[in-house]
Design a protein around this motif. Structure first.
Motif, PDB file in Angstrom:
ATOM      1  N   THR A  52      63.133  33.036  23.257  1.00  0.00           N
ATOM      2  CA  THR A  52      63.671  31.923  22.485  1.00  0.00           C
ATOM      3  C   THR A  52      62.584  30.882  22.207  1.00  0.00           C
ATOM      4  O   THR A  52      61.638  30.750  22.978  1.00  0.00           O
ATOM      5  CB  THR A  52      64.856  31.257  23.225  1.00  0.00           C
ATOM      6  OG1 THR A  52      65.426  30.258  22.397  1.00  0.00           O
ATOM      7  CG2 THR A  52      64.419  30.643  24.539  1.00  0.00           C
ATOM      8  N   PHE A  53      62.740  30.186  21.128  1.00  0.00           N
ATOM      9  CA  PHE A  53      61.964  28.980  20.887  1.00  0.00           C
ATOM     10  C   PHE A  53      62.779  27.825  21.439  1.00  0.00           C
ATOM     11  O   PHE A  53      64.006  27.799  21.281  1.00  0.00           O
ATOM     12  CB  PHE A  53      61.725  28.755  19.383  1.00  0.00           C
ATOM     13  CG  PHE A  53      60.702  29.659  18.798  1.00  0.00           C
ATOM     14  CD1 PHE A  53      59.351  29.356  18.892  1.00  0.00           C
ATOM     15  CD2 PHE A  53      61.077  30.819  18.148  1.00  0.00           C
ATOM     16  CE1 PHE A  53      58.393  30.193  18.341  1.00  0.00           C
ATOM     17  CE2 PHE A  53      60.132  31.665  17.582  1.00  0.00           C
ATOM     18  CZ  PHE A  53      58.791  31.354  17.693  1.00  0.00           C
ATOM     19  N   GLY A 119      60.393  32.980  27.483  1.00  0.00           N
ATOM     20  CA  GLY A 119      61.229  34.135  27.710  1.00  0.00           C
ATOM     21  C   GLY A 119      61.326  34.507  29.175  1.00  0.00           C
ATOM     22  O   GLY A 119      60.584  34.007  30.022  1.00  0.00           O
ATOM     23  N   ALA A 120      62.274  35.384  29.428  1.00  0.00           N
ATOM     24  CA  ALA A 120      62.476  35.974  30.748  1.00  0.00           C
ATOM     25  C   ALA A 120      62.520  37.478  30.545  1.00  0.00           C
ATOM     26  O   ALA A 120      63.064  37.960  29.553  1.00  0.00           O
ATOM     27  CB  ALA A 120      63.770  35.476  31.374  1.00  0.00           C
ATOM     28  N   ARG A 128      59.654  38.528  35.153  1.00  0.00           N
ATOM     29  CA  ARG A 128      58.602  37.691  34.576  1.00  0.00           C
ATOM     30  C   ARG A 128      59.198  36.520  33.816  1.00  0.00           C
ATOM     31  O   ARG A 128      60.262  36.628  33.222  1.00  0.00           O
ATOM     32  CB  ARG A 128      57.769  38.492  33.569  1.00  0.00           C
ATOM     33  CG  ARG A 128      56.967  39.596  34.131  1.00  0.00           C
ATOM     34  CD  ARG A 128      56.129  40.275  33.035  1.00  0.00           C
ATOM     35  NE  ARG A 128      55.454  41.433  33.572  1.00  0.00           N
ATOM     36  CZ  ARG A 128      55.930  42.670  33.522  1.00  0.00           C
ATOM     37  NH1 ARG A 128      57.064  42.922  32.920  1.00  0.00           N
ATOM     38  NH2 ARG A 128      55.245  43.655  34.058  1.00  0.00           N
ATOM     39  N   LEU A 129      58.452  35.426  33.807  1.00  0.00           N
ATOM     40  CA  LEU A 129      58.682  34.331  32.881  1.00  0.00           C
ATOM     41  C   LEU A 129      57.545  34.378  31.877  1.00  0.00           C
ATOM     42  O   LEU A 129      56.379  34.585  32.247  1.00  0.00           O
ATOM     43  CB  LEU A 129      58.701  32.982  33.610  1.00  0.00           C
ATOM     44  CG  LEU A 129      59.947  32.717  34.436  1.00  0.00           C
ATOM     45  CD1 LEU A 129      59.753  31.508  35.342  1.00  0.00           C
ATOM     46  CD2 LEU A 129      61.151  32.521  33.531  1.00  0.00           C
ATOM     47  N   LEU A 130      57.880  34.217  30.612  1.00  0.00           N
ATOM     48  CA  LEU A 130      56.898  34.286  29.531  1.00  0.00           C
ATOM     49  C   LEU A 130      56.800  32.928  28.862  1.00  0.00           C
ATOM     50  O   LEU A 130      57.804  32.236  28.705  1.00  0.00           O
ATOM     51  CB  LEU A 130      57.332  35.341  28.513  1.00  0.00           C
ATOM     52  CG  LEU A 130      57.680  36.713  29.093  1.00  0.00           C
ATOM     53  CD1 LEU A 130      58.339  37.583  28.042  1.00  0.00           C
ATOM     54  CD2 LEU A 130      56.447  37.389  29.659  1.00  0.00           C
ATOM     55  N   LEU A 131      55.600  32.553  28.459  1.00  0.00           N
ATOM     56  CA  LEU A 131      55.398  31.273  27.786  1.00  0.00           C
ATOM     57  C   LEU A 131      54.332  31.437  26.713  1.00  0.00           C
ATOM     58  O   LEU A 131      53.198  31.826  27.011  1.00  0.00           O
ATOM     59  CB  LEU A 131      54.998  30.188  28.788  1.00  0.00           C
ATOM     60  CG  LEU A 131      54.854  28.778  28.237  1.00  0.00           C
ATOM     61  CD1 LEU A 131      56.163  28.300  27.599  1.00  0.00           C
ATOM     62  CD2 LEU A 131      54.427  27.811  29.328  1.00  0.00           C
ATOM     63  N   ASP A 136      53.729  33.949  32.291  1.00  0.00           N
ATOM     64  CA  ASP A 136      53.581  32.657  32.956  1.00  0.00           C
ATOM     65  C   ASP A 136      53.703  32.796  34.467  1.00  0.00           C
ATOM     66  O   ASP A 136      52.995  32.153  35.222  1.00  0.00           O
ATOM     67  CB  ASP A 136      54.639  31.685  32.415  1.00  0.00           C
ATOM     68  CG  ASP A 136      54.496  30.295  32.985  1.00  0.00           C
ATOM     69  OD1 ASP A 136      53.377  29.755  32.957  1.00  0.00           O
ATOM     70  OD2 ASP A 136      55.509  29.758  33.462  1.00  0.00           O
ATOM     71  N   ALA A 137      54.628  33.632  34.909  1.00  0.00           N
ATOM     72  CA  ALA A 137      54.844  33.885  36.335  1.00  0.00           C
ATOM     73  C   ALA A 137      55.511  35.239  36.460  1.00  0.00           C
ATOM     74  O   ALA A 137      56.244  35.655  35.561  1.00  0.00           O
ATOM     75  CB  ALA A 137      55.705  32.804  36.964  1.00  0.00           C
TER      76      ALA A 137
END
Length: 143
Positions: A52-53, A119-120, A128-131, A136-137
């Protein structure tokens, strides 16, 4: 996948004046949400990516602001997934559970950074977390 514009007015809304419709997206003024009834197709049963944005502003609270959540109750271990931003520190959060156990992951600050692409992702046993197009993590999990 984009929904045709004709589908948007059919989405259930709790607070119609706080949720708006753009050509291919929904936008919120900070108080609204869209509630979709339970459906097993929304549960994690394999790999899943949510993108998502978002433009998150500090609301001066200490709650988790849900971005996308699949949760039958307030119990963390029963939340199949909860992708959110913590208003206390402005970081991305991901919580997931299998009905018995739970796990979580925290990422970078996204609050007051303007529009970000976040995102996830669940891929196998990795969450994961996405940025902005980057991991991101991440962590390996047994839940």
């Amino acid at each position: 996948m984009s929904l045709p514009l004709s589908v948007y007015p059919k989405l259930p809304r709790k607070q119609p004046h706080s949720v708006g419709f753009n050509r291919y997206s929904l936008y919120f003024d900070g108080t609204g949400y869209v509630e979709v009834p339970h459906d097993s197709s929304l549960a994690i049963t394999g790999d899943l990516t949510i993108l998502t944005f978002m433009d998150i502003r500090d609301r001066g609270s200490t709650v988790l602001m849900d971005v996308i959540t699949k949760a039958p109750s307030h119990m963390w271990r029963e939340a199949n997934y909860r992708f959110s931003v913590s208003d206390s520190d402005g970081t991305l959060h991901l919580v997931w559970g299998d009905g018995t156990n739970q796990d979580s992951l925290a990422g970078s600050v996204v609050e007051d950074r303007g529009i970000v692409f976040a995102g996830a992702q669940f891929e196998g046993n990795v969450a994961r977390l996405l940025l902005n197009g980057e991991v991101d993590a991440q962590k390996t999990t047994t839940v």
